[in-house]
Design an enzyme around this catalytic site. Structure first.
Site, PDB file in Angstrom:
ATOM      1  N   ARG A 100       0.836  -1.211   0.000  1.00  0.00           N
ATOM      2  CA  ARG A 100       0.000   0.000   0.000  1.00  0.00           C
ATOM      3  C   ARG A 100       0.870   1.259   0.000  1.00  0.00           C
ATOM      4  O   ARG A 100       0.522   2.263  -0.618  1.00  0.00           O
ATOM      5  CB  ARG A 100      -0.937  -0.002   1.205  1.00  0.00           C
ATOM      6  CG  ARG A 100      -1.909  -1.188   1.208  1.00  0.00           C
ATOM      7  CD  ARG A 100      -2.735  -1.165   2.477  1.00  0.00           C
ATOM      8  NE  ARG A 100      -3.614  -2.301   2.637  1.00  0.00           N
ATOM      9  CZ  ARG A 100      -3.355  -3.352   3.414  1.00  0.00           C
ATOM     10  NH1 ARG A 100      -2.222  -3.428   4.086  1.00  0.00           N
ATOM     11  NH2 ARG A 100      -4.236  -4.335   3.525  1.00  0.00           N
ATOM     12  N   ASP A 161      -9.301  -3.714   9.271  1.00  0.00           N
ATOM     13  CA  ASP A 161      -8.361  -4.623   9.932  1.00  0.00           C
ATOM     14  C   ASP A 161      -8.953  -5.160  11.243  1.00  0.00           C
ATOM     15  O   ASP A 161      -8.799  -6.338  11.567  1.00  0.00           O
ATOM     16  CB  ASP A 161      -7.042  -3.892  10.205  1.00  0.00           C
ATOM     17  CG  ASP A 161      -6.506  -3.225   8.949  1.00  0.00           C
ATOM     18  OD1 ASP A 161      -6.253  -3.931   7.974  1.00  0.00           O
ATOM     19  OD2 ASP A 161      -6.384  -1.986   8.932  1.00  0.00           O
ATOM     20  N   HIS A 189      -2.174   1.103   8.532  1.00  0.00           N
ATOM     21  CA  HIS A 189      -3.003   0.167   7.738  1.00  0.00           C
ATOM     22  C   HIS A 189      -2.085  -0.381   6.642  1.00  0.00           C
ATOM     23  O   HIS A 189      -2.059   0.116   5.515  1.00  0.00           O
ATOM     24  CB  HIS A 189      -4.207   0.900   7.146  1.00  0.00           C
ATOM     25  CG  HIS A 189      -4.950   0.046   6.154  1.00  0.00           C
ATOM     26  ND1 HIS A 189      -5.583  -1.126   6.495  1.00  0.00           N
ATOM     27  CD2 HIS A 189      -5.133   0.182   4.813  1.00  0.00           C
ATOM     28  CE1 HIS A 189      -6.123  -1.668   5.414  1.00  0.00           C
ATOM     29  NE2 HIS A 189      -5.862  -0.895   4.382  1.00  0.00           N
TER      30      HIS A 189
HETATM   31  P1  NAD Z   1     -11.613   2.371  -7.579  1.00  0.00           P
HETATM   32  O1  NAD Z   1     -10.538   2.581  -8.584  1.00  0.00           O
HETATM   33  O2  NAD Z   1     -12.681   1.376  -7.843  1.00  0.00           O
HETATM   34  O3  NAD Z   1     -12.357   3.744  -7.304  1.00  0.00           O
HETATM   35  C1  NAD Z   1     -11.643   4.910  -7.018  1.00  0.00           C
HETATM   36  C2  NAD Z   1     -12.451   6.045  -7.583  1.00  0.00           C
HETATM   37  O4  NAD Z   1     -11.803   7.239  -7.204  1.00  0.00           O
HETATM   38  C3  NAD Z   1     -12.538   6.032  -9.111  1.00  0.00           C
HETATM   39  O5  NAD Z   1     -13.892   6.122  -9.513  1.00  0.00           O
HETATM   40  C4  NAD Z   1     -11.738   7.269  -9.522  1.00  0.00           C
HETATM   41  O6  NAD Z   1     -12.296   7.909 -10.683  1.00  0.00           O
HETATM   42  C5  NAD Z   1     -11.859   8.128  -8.293  1.00  0.00           C
HETATM   43  N1  NAD Z   1     -10.767   9.085  -8.091  1.00  0.00           N
HETATM   44  C6  NAD Z   1      -9.460   8.936  -8.340  1.00  0.00           C
HETATM   45  N2  NAD Z   1      -8.800  10.052  -8.011  1.00  0.00           N
HETATM   46  C7  NAD Z   1      -9.719  10.911  -7.538  1.00  0.00           C
HETATM   47  C8  NAD Z   1      -9.658  12.234  -7.058  1.00  0.00           C
HETATM   48  N3  NAD Z   1      -8.503  12.920  -7.021  1.00  0.00           N
HETATM   49  N4  NAD Z   1     -10.793  12.826  -6.637  1.00  0.00           N
HETATM   50  C9  NAD Z   1     -11.968  12.170  -6.693  1.00  0.00           C
HETATM   51  N5  NAD Z   1     -12.092  10.915  -7.169  1.00  0.00           N
HETATM   52  C10 NAD Z   1     -10.975  10.303  -7.572  1.00  0.00           C
HETATM   53  O7  NAD Z   1     -10.881   2.077  -6.199  1.00  0.00           O
HETATM   54  P2  NAD Z   1     -11.528   1.519  -4.850  1.00  0.00           P
HETATM   55  O8  NAD Z   1     -11.463   0.043  -4.872  1.00  0.00           O
HETATM   56  O9  NAD Z   1     -12.811   2.198  -4.605  1.00  0.00           O
HETATM   57  O10 NAD Z   1     -10.432   1.988  -3.786  1.00  0.00           O
HETATM   58  C11 NAD Z   1     -10.280   3.347  -3.462  1.00  0.00           C
HETATM   59  C12 NAD Z   1      -9.117   3.524  -2.476  1.00  0.00           C
HETATM   60  O11 NAD Z   1      -9.426   2.907  -1.232  1.00  0.00           O
HETATM   61  C13 NAD Z   1      -7.805   2.893  -2.940  1.00  0.00           C
HETATM   62  O12 NAD Z   1      -6.734   3.764  -2.610  1.00  0.00           O
HETATM   63  C14 NAD Z   1      -7.725   1.631  -2.099  1.00  0.00           C
HETATM   64  O13 NAD Z   1      -6.393   1.178  -1.956  1.00  0.00           O
HETATM   65  C15 NAD Z   1      -8.287   2.147  -0.797  1.00  0.00           C
HETATM   66  N6  NAD Z   1      -8.745   1.126   0.158  1.00  0.00           N
HETATM   67  C16 NAD Z   1      -8.482   1.358   1.472  1.00  0.00           C
HETATM   68  C17 NAD Z   1      -8.905   0.466   2.430  1.00  0.00           C
HETATM   69  C18 NAD Z   1      -8.615   0.675   3.887  1.00  0.00           C
HETATM   70  O14 NAD Z   1      -8.861  -0.248   4.680  1.00  0.00           O
HETATM   71  N7  NAD Z   1      -8.124   1.817   4.336  1.00  0.00           N
HETATM   72  C19 NAD Z   1      -9.609  -0.679   2.038  1.00  0.00           C
HETATM   73  C20 NAD Z   1      -9.867  -0.901   0.683  1.00  0.00           C
HETATM   74  C21 NAD Z   1      -9.413   0.040  -0.267  1.00  0.00           C
HETATM   75  C1  LMR Z   2      -7.368  -3.547   1.984  1.00  0.00           C
HETATM   76  O1  LMR Z   2      -6.850  -3.677   3.100  1.00  0.00           O
HETATM   77  O2  LMR Z   2      -8.129  -4.399   1.482  1.00  0.00           O
HETATM   78  C2  LMR Z   2      -7.116  -2.280   1.226  1.00  0.00           C
HETATM   79  O3  LMR Z   2      -6.180  -1.481   1.898  1.00  0.00           O
HETATM   80  C3  LMR Z   2      -6.740  -2.510  -0.185  1.00  0.00           C
HETATM   81  C4  LMR Z   2      -5.336  -3.056  -0.304  1.00  0.00           C
HETATM   82  O4  LMR Z   2      -4.597  -2.551  -1.153  1.00  0.00           O
HETATM   83  O5  LMR Z   2      -4.975  -3.978   0.428  1.00  0.00           O
END
Ligand code: NAD
Ligand code: LMR
Length: 329
Positions: A100, A161, A189
Protein backbone atom coordinates in the site's frame (compact mmCIF):
# COMPACT_ATOMS: atom_id res chain seq x y z
CA UNK A 1 -37.10 15.33 10.96
CA UNK A 2 -33.85 17.10 11.85
CA UNK A 3 -32.04 19.59 9.60
CA UNK A 4 -30.06 17.73 6.91
CA UNK A 5 -26.37 17.03 7.29
CA UNK A 6 -24.00 17.06 4.33
CA UNK A 7 -21.78 14.06 3.68
CA UNK A 8 -19.17 14.10 0.92
CA UNK A 9 -17.76 10.95 -0.65
CA UNK A 10 -14.84 11.24 -3.06
CA UNK A 11 -14.40 8.52 -5.65
CA UNK A 12 -18.15 8.00 -5.37
CA UNK A 13 -18.43 6.11 -8.66
CA UNK A 14 -15.59 3.72 -7.79
CA UNK A 15 -15.88 0.28 -6.20
CA UNK A 16 -15.95 1.41 -2.58
CA UNK A 17 -17.91 4.56 -3.37
CA UNK A 18 -20.63 2.52 -5.03
CA UNK A 19 -20.84 0.23 -2.01
CA UNK A 20 -20.98 3.23 0.36
CA UNK A 21 -23.34 5.89 -0.93
CA UNK A 22 -26.57 3.85 -0.91
CA UNK A 23 -26.04 2.85 2.69
CA UNK A 24 -25.34 6.48 3.66
CA UNK A 25 -28.54 7.53 1.89
CA UNK A 26 -30.63 4.78 3.48
CA UNK A 27 -30.54 6.13 7.03
CA UNK A 28 -28.53 3.17 8.28
CA UNK A 29 -25.63 5.30 9.52
CA UNK A 30 -27.10 8.56 10.81
CA UNK A 31 -30.53 7.25 11.69
CA UNK A 32 -34.03 7.23 10.19
CA UNK A 33 -34.79 10.78 11.39
CA UNK A 34 -31.61 12.36 10.03
CA UNK A 35 -31.83 13.58 6.42
CA UNK A 36 -28.58 13.47 4.47
CA UNK A 37 -27.45 15.52 1.48
CA UNK A 38 -24.81 13.55 -0.37
CA UNK A 39 -21.94 15.38 -2.07
CA UNK A 40 -20.57 12.95 -4.66
CA UNK A 41 -17.12 13.79 -5.98
CA UNK A 42 -15.34 12.22 -8.93
CA UNK A 43 -12.62 12.84 -11.49
CA UNK A 44 -13.93 14.78 -14.53
CA UNK A 45 -13.76 11.65 -16.71
CA UNK A 46 -15.95 9.70 -14.25
CA UNK A 47 -18.76 12.26 -14.04
CA UNK A 48 -20.82 10.22 -16.53
CA UNK A 49 -20.61 7.14 -14.31
CA UNK A 50 -21.52 9.36 -11.39
CA UNK A 51 -24.70 10.41 -13.21
CA UNK A 52 -25.63 6.72 -13.26
CA UNK A 53 -25.03 6.43 -9.49
CA UNK A 54 -27.25 9.48 -9.00
CA UNK A 55 -30.04 7.90 -11.10
CA UNK A 56 -29.87 4.78 -8.98
CA UNK A 57 -29.99 6.81 -5.78
CA UNK A 58 -33.15 8.50 -7.07
CA UNK A 59 -34.56 5.09 -7.94
CA UNK A 60 -34.12 3.87 -4.36
CA UNK A 61 -36.51 6.59 -3.13
CA UNK A 62 -34.82 6.75 0.27
CA UNK A 63 -36.88 9.05 2.55
CA UNK A 64 -33.66 10.14 4.32
CA UNK A 65 -31.92 11.30 1.13
CA UNK A 66 -32.56 15.05 1.08
CA UNK A 67 -30.43 15.90 -1.97
CA UNK A 68 -27.47 15.00 -4.16
CA UNK A 69 -24.71 17.39 -5.18
CA UNK A 70 -22.30 16.15 -7.87
CA UNK A 71 -18.98 17.87 -8.30
CA UNK A 72 -15.78 17.13 -10.16
CA UNK A 73 -12.48 16.97 -8.32
CA UNK A 74 -11.52 20.16 -10.18
CA UNK A 75 -13.94 22.05 -7.91
CA UNK A 76 -13.13 20.68 -4.47
CA UNK A 77 -14.19 23.81 -2.59
CA UNK A 78 -17.66 23.54 -4.10
CA UNK A 79 -17.60 19.79 -3.52
CA UNK A 80 -16.94 20.10 0.22
CA UNK A 81 -18.99 23.27 0.85
CA UNK A 82 -20.61 23.08 4.31
CA UNK A 83 -19.97 19.32 4.60
CA UNK A 84 -20.16 17.81 8.08
CA UNK A 85 -18.45 14.59 7.05
CA UNK A 86 -15.97 13.94 4.25
CA UNK A 87 -15.15 10.34 3.33
CA UNK A 88 -11.98 10.42 1.23
CA UNK A 89 -12.07 7.31 -0.92
CA UNK A 90 -11.09 8.70 -4.33
CA UNK A 91 -7.58 7.53 -5.22
CA UNK A 92 -5.83 4.71 -7.02
CA UNK A 93 -5.91 1.21 -5.50
CA UNK A 94 -2.81 -1.00 -5.52
CA UNK A 95 -2.41 -3.93 -7.87
CA UNK A 96 -1.11 -7.42 -7.09
CA UNK A 97 2.54 -7.37 -6.03
CA UNK A 98 2.44 -3.81 -4.65
CA UNK A 99 2.46 -2.74 -1.00
CA UNK A 100 0.00 0.00 0.00
CA UNK A 101 2.93 2.32 0.77
CA UNK A 102 3.96 2.11 -2.90
CA UNK A 103 0.97 4.37 -3.62
CA UNK A 104 2.16 7.24 -1.47
CA UNK A 105 3.65 9.28 -4.32
CA UNK A 106 0.68 8.46 -6.60
CA UNK A 107 -2.13 9.29 -4.18
CA UNK A 108 -0.40 11.65 -1.71
CA UNK A 109 -0.74 14.76 -3.91
CA UNK A 110 -4.57 14.29 -4.04
CA UNK A 111 -4.63 14.96 -0.31
CA UNK A 112 -2.93 18.37 -0.37
CA UNK A 113 -5.80 19.86 -2.39
CA UNK A 114 -8.32 17.81 -0.39
CA UNK A 115 -6.98 19.23 2.88
CA UNK A 116 -6.93 22.80 1.58
CA UNK A 117 -10.50 22.60 0.25
CA UNK A 118 -11.81 21.07 3.49
CA UNK A 119 -10.04 23.82 5.41
CA UNK A 120 -11.65 26.60 3.44
CA UNK A 121 -15.10 25.21 2.57
CA UNK A 122 -16.33 22.49 4.94
CA UNK A 123 -18.64 23.00 7.92
CA UNK A 124 -17.05 24.09 11.20
CA UNK A 125 -17.79 20.68 12.74
CA UNK A 126 -16.39 18.67 9.80
CA UNK A 127 -15.02 15.19 10.46
CA UNK A 128 -12.90 13.45 7.85
CA UNK A 129 -12.35 9.72 7.30
CA UNK A 130 -9.53 8.82 4.90
CA UNK A 131 -9.88 5.46 3.17
CA UNK A 132 -7.63 5.94 0.11
CA UNK A 133 -4.24 4.29 0.56
CA UNK A 134 -1.85 4.65 2.16
CA UNK A 135 -4.57 6.02 4.39
CA UNK A 136 -2.56 7.00 7.49
CA UNK A 137 -0.14 9.15 5.54
CA UNK A 138 -2.78 10.52 3.17
CA UNK A 139 -4.70 11.60 6.25
CA UNK A 140 -1.55 13.24 7.63
CA UNK A 141 -1.11 15.16 4.36
CA UNK A 142 -4.72 16.38 4.32
CA UNK A 143 -4.68 17.30 8.01
CA UNK A 144 -1.43 19.27 7.69
CA UNK A 145 -2.93 21.16 4.75
CA UNK A 146 -6.02 22.10 6.77
CA UNK A 147 -4.63 24.06 9.73
CA UNK A 148 -8.00 25.45 10.87
CA UNK A 149 -9.65 22.03 11.31
CA UNK A 150 -8.95 20.66 14.81
CA UNK A 151 -6.75 17.58 14.81
CA UNK A 152 -9.26 15.39 16.60
CA UNK A 153 -11.48 15.51 13.49
CA UNK A 154 -9.14 13.46 11.29
CA UNK A 155 -9.42 9.68 10.98
CA UNK A 156 -7.72 7.07 8.78
CA UNK A 157 -9.39 3.71 8.41
CA UNK A 158 -8.07 0.71 10.31
CA UNK A 159 -11.56 -0.62 10.99
CA UNK A 160 -11.38 -3.13 8.16
CA UNK A 161 -8.36 -4.62 9.93
CA UNK A 162 -10.28 -4.72 13.22
CA UNK A 163 -13.18 -6.51 11.54
CA UNK A 164 -10.84 -8.94 9.78
CA UNK A 165 -9.04 -9.72 13.02
CA UNK A 166 -12.30 -10.26 14.93
CA UNK A 167 -13.50 -12.64 12.25
CA UNK A 168 -10.26 -14.68 12.27
CA UNK A 169 -10.34 -14.96 16.08
CA UNK A 170 -13.99 -16.00 16.08
CA UNK A 171 -13.40 -18.70 13.49
CA UNK A 172 -10.39 -20.10 15.34
CA UNK A 173 -12.32 -20.15 18.64
CA UNK A 174 -15.47 -21.56 17.03
CA UNK A 175 -17.49 -18.69 18.48
CA UNK A 176 -19.77 -16.11 16.80
CA UNK A 177 -17.96 -12.97 15.71
CA UNK A 178 -20.18 -10.88 18.00
CA UNK A 179 -18.54 -12.52 20.99
CA UNK A 180 -15.15 -10.97 20.07
CA UNK A 181 -14.50 -7.54 21.60
CA UNK A 182 -11.74 -5.03 22.08
CA UNK A 183 -9.65 -5.83 19.02
CA UNK A 184 -7.15 -2.99 18.74
CA UNK A 185 -5.20 -2.31 15.57
CA UNK A 186 -1.99 -0.42 16.29
CA UNK A 187 -0.10 1.67 13.76
CA UNK A 188 -0.30 1.64 10.00
CA UNK A 189 -3.00 0.17 7.74
CA UNK A 190 -0.29 -1.91 6.10
CA UNK A 191 1.56 -5.19 6.43
CA UNK A 192 3.28 -3.86 9.58
CA UNK A 193 0.09 -3.21 11.54
CA UNK A 194 -0.22 -4.92 14.90
CA UNK A 195 -3.60 -6.61 15.54
CA UNK A 196 -3.50 -6.81 19.32
CA UNK A 197 -4.92 -10.17 20.35
CA UNK A 198 -3.47 -9.75 23.86
CA UNK A 199 -6.08 -7.07 24.70
CA UNK A 200 -8.96 -8.73 22.81
CA UNK A 201 -11.62 -10.79 24.54
CA UNK A 202 -13.93 -13.61 23.49
CA UNK A 203 -17.10 -14.01 25.57
CA UNK A 204 -15.47 -11.66 28.08
CA UNK A 205 -12.36 -13.84 28.53
CA UNK A 206 -8.84 -12.97 27.33
CA UNK A 207 -8.26 -14.41 23.86
CA UNK A 208 -5.17 -16.18 25.13
CA UNK A 209 -7.38 -18.13 27.60
CA UNK A 210 -9.74 -19.21 24.82
CA UNK A 211 -7.18 -19.87 22.07
CA UNK A 212 -4.23 -21.69 23.59
CA UNK A 213 -2.28 -21.86 20.32
CA UNK A 214 0.15 -18.94 20.97
CA UNK A 215 2.17 -19.80 17.89
CA UNK A 216 -0.95 -19.29 15.73
CA UNK A 217 -1.80 -16.01 17.46
CA UNK A 218 1.71 -14.61 17.16
CA UNK A 219 2.26 -15.94 13.64
CA UNK A 220 -0.48 -16.98 11.25
CA UNK A 221 -3.19 -14.82 12.81
CA UNK A 222 -1.22 -11.59 12.60
CA UNK A 223 0.06 -12.36 9.12
CA UNK A 224 -3.41 -13.20 7.81
CA UNK A 225 -4.76 -9.83 8.98
CA UNK A 226 -1.72 -7.91 7.74
CA UNK A 227 -1.90 -9.52 4.30
CA UNK A 228 -5.66 -9.89 3.92
CA UNK A 229 -5.92 -6.97 1.49
CA UNK A 230 -3.35 -8.61 -0.82
CA UNK A 231 -5.13 -11.97 -0.53
CA UNK A 232 -8.41 -10.38 -1.64
CA UNK A 233 -6.68 -8.63 -4.56
CA UNK A 234 -5.14 -11.95 -5.63
CA UNK A 235 -8.48 -13.77 -5.44
CA UNK A 236 -10.77 -11.08 -6.84
CA UNK A 237 -8.42 -9.23 -9.17
CA UNK A 238 -9.53 -6.03 -7.41
CA UNK A 239 -9.16 -4.72 -3.90
CA UNK A 240 -11.70 -5.19 -1.12
CA UNK A 241 -14.71 -3.01 -1.80
CA UNK A 242 -17.87 -4.11 0.03
CA UNK A 243 -15.92 -4.91 3.20
CA UNK A 244 -14.01 -1.63 2.92
CA UNK A 245 -17.23 0.35 2.48
CA UNK A 246 -18.71 -1.53 5.44
CA UNK A 247 -15.67 -0.64 7.56
CA UNK A 248 -15.88 3.03 6.57
CA UNK A 249 -19.52 3.11 7.67
CA UNK A 250 -18.67 1.18 10.86
CA UNK A 251 -16.04 3.84 11.58
CA UNK A 252 -18.56 6.67 11.33
CA UNK A 253 -21.18 4.76 13.35
CA UNK A 254 -18.67 3.99 16.09
CA UNK A 255 -17.61 7.61 16.36
CA UNK A 256 -21.18 8.95 16.67
CA UNK A 257 -22.33 6.38 19.22
CA UNK A 258 -20.91 5.59 22.67
CA UNK A 259 -18.48 2.68 22.76
CA UNK A 260 -19.69 -0.31 24.77
CA UNK A 261 -17.91 -0.93 28.07
CA UNK A 262 -14.94 -3.25 27.49
CA UNK A 263 -14.84 -2.61 23.75
CA UNK A 264 -12.87 -0.22 21.57
CA UNK A 265 -12.96 1.36 18.13
CA UNK A 266 -9.84 0.95 16.02
CA UNK A 267 -9.08 4.13 14.08
CA UNK A 268 -5.88 5.92 13.12
CA UNK A 269 -5.83 9.43 14.60
CA UNK A 270 -3.37 12.27 15.10
CA UNK A 271 -1.09 11.10 17.89
CA UNK A 272 -0.74 13.19 21.04
CA UNK A 273 2.38 11.21 21.92
CA UNK A 274 0.44 8.36 23.56
CA UNK A 275 2.32 5.06 23.76
CA UNK A 276 5.58 6.70 22.66
CA UNK A 277 4.34 7.59 19.17
CA UNK A 278 5.60 10.83 17.59
CA UNK A 279 3.26 13.72 18.24
CA UNK A 280 1.33 14.52 15.05
CA UNK A 281 1.76 11.16 13.28
CA UNK A 282 -1.52 9.53 12.17
CA UNK A 283 -1.29 6.26 14.09
CA UNK A 284 -3.79 3.46 14.63
CA UNK A 285 -5.00 3.25 18.24
CA UNK A 286 -7.91 1.77 20.16
CA UNK A 287 -10.33 4.63 20.89
CA UNK A 288 -13.28 5.01 23.20
CA UNK A 289 -16.05 7.33 22.03
CA UNK A 290 -18.85 8.99 24.03
CA UNK A 291 -20.75 9.63 20.79
CA UNK A 292 -19.31 13.11 20.32
CA UNK A 293 -15.76 13.09 21.60
CA UNK A 294 -13.25 10.28 21.67
CA UNK A 295 -10.08 9.47 23.55
CA UNK A 296 -7.28 7.03 23.07
CA UNK A 297 -7.68 4.04 25.37
CA UNK A 298 -4.94 4.64 27.94
CA UNK A 299 -3.09 2.47 30.41
CA UNK A 300 -2.59 -0.62 28.26
CA UNK A 301 0.55 -2.50 29.33
CA UNK A 302 2.34 -3.97 26.32
CA UNK A 303 4.62 -6.98 26.61
CA UNK A 304 7.91 -7.19 24.69
CA UNK A 305 6.25 -8.91 21.72
CA UNK A 306 3.72 -6.08 21.35
CA UNK A 307 6.35 -3.38 21.90
CA UNK A 308 8.45 -4.81 19.10
CA UNK A 309 5.48 -4.92 16.70
CA UNK A 310 4.43 -1.36 17.57
CA UNK A 311 7.99 -0.11 17.08
CA UNK A 312 8.09 -1.64 13.57
CA UNK A 313 4.84 -0.07 12.41
CA UNK A 314 5.84 3.28 13.97
CA UNK A 315 9.09 3.24 12.01
CA UNK A 316 7.22 2.54 8.77
CA UNK A 317 4.95 5.53 9.38
CA UNK A 318 7.97 7.75 10.07
CA UNK A 319 9.46 6.59 6.76
CA UNK A 320 6.19 7.32 4.91
CA UNK A 321 6.09 10.78 6.48
CA UNK A 322 9.67 11.41 5.32
CA UNK A 323 8.72 10.32 1.79
CA UNK A 324 6.03 13.04 1.55
CA UNK A 325 7.83 15.90 3.31
CA UNK A 326 7.33 18.10 0.23
CA UNK A 327 3.51 17.68 0.56
CA UNK A 328 3.49 18.85 4.20
CA UNK A 329 3.43 22.64 4.58
P1 NAD B 1 -11.61 2.37 -7.58
O1 NAD B 1 -10.54 2.58 -8.58
O2 NAD B 1 -12.68 1.38 -7.84
O3 NAD B 1 -12.36 3.74 -7.30
C1 NAD B 1 -11.64 4.91 -7.02
C2 NAD B 1 -12.45 6.04 -7.58
O4 NAD B 1 -11.80 7.24 -7.20
C3 NAD B 1 -12.54 6.03 -9.11
O5 NAD B 1 -13.89 6.12 -9.51
C4 NAD B 1 -11.74 7.27 -9.52
O6 NAD B 1 -12.30 7.91 -10.68
C5 NAD B 1 -11.86 8.13 -8.29
N1 NAD B 1 -10.77 9.09 -8.09
C6 NAD B 1 -9.46 8.94 -8.34
N2 NAD B 1 -8.80 10.05 -8.01
C7 NAD B 1 -9.72 10.91 -7.54
C8 NAD B 1 -9.66 12.23 -7.06
N3 NAD B 1 -8.50 12.92 -7.02
N4 NAD B 1 -10.79 12.83 -6.64
C9 NAD B 1 -11.97 12.17 -6.69
N5 NAD B 1 -12.09 10.92 -7.17
C10 NAD B 1 -10.98 10.30 -7.57
O7 NAD B 1 -10.88 2.08 -6.20
P2 NAD B 1 -11.53 1.52 -4.85
O8 NAD B 1 -11.46 0.04 -4.87
O9 NAD B 1 -12.81 2.20 -4.60
O10 NAD B 1 -10.43 1.99 -3.79
C11 NAD B 1 -10.28 3.35 -3.46
C12 NAD B 1 -9.12 3.52 -2.48
O11 NAD B 1 -9.43 2.91 -1.23
C13 NAD B 1 -7.80 2.89 -2.94
O12 NAD B 1 -6.73 3.76 -2.61
C14 NAD B 1 -7.72 1.63 -2.10
O13 NAD B 1 -6.39 1.18 -1.96
C15 NAD B 1 -8.29 2.15 -0.80
N6 NAD B 1 -8.74 1.13 0.16
C16 NAD B 1 -8.48 1.36 1.47
C17 NAD B 1 -8.91 0.47 2.43
C18 NAD B 1 -8.62 0.67 3.89
O14 NAD B 1 -8.86 -0.25 4.68
N7 NAD B 1 -8.12 1.82 4.34
C19 NAD B 1 -9.61 -0.68 2.04
C20 NAD B 1 -9.87 -0.90 0.68
C21 NAD B 1 -9.41 0.04 -0.27
C1 LMR C 1 -7.37 -3.55 1.98
O1 LMR C 1 -6.85 -3.68 3.10
O2 LMR C 1 -8.13 -4.40 1.48
C2 LMR C 1 -7.12 -2.28 1.23
O3 LMR C 1 -6.18 -1.48 1.90
C3 LMR C 1 -6.74 -2.51 -0.18
C4 LMR C 1 -5.34 -3.06 -0.30
O4 LMR C 1 -4.60 -2.55 -1.15
O5 LMR C 1 -4.97 -3.98 0.43
Amino acid sequence: MKAPIRVAVTGAAGQIGYATVFRLASGEVFGPDQPVILHLVELPQAMGALDGVHMELDDCAFPTLAGVVKESSDNLEKAFADCNWVLCVGSVPRKAGMERGDLVRVNGPIFTSTGKAIDSAAAKDVRVVVVGNPCNTNCLIAMENAPSVPRDRWFAMTRLDQNRAASQLAQKAGRPVGSVKNVAIWGNHSATQYPDFYQARIDGKPVTDVISDQAWLQGEFIETVQKRGAAVIKARGASSAASAANAALDTVKSLIRPTDMGDCVSVAVCSDGSYGVDDGLVFGYPLVSDGTNWKIDQGIEHNDFAKQKIAATLQELRDERDAVKDLLP
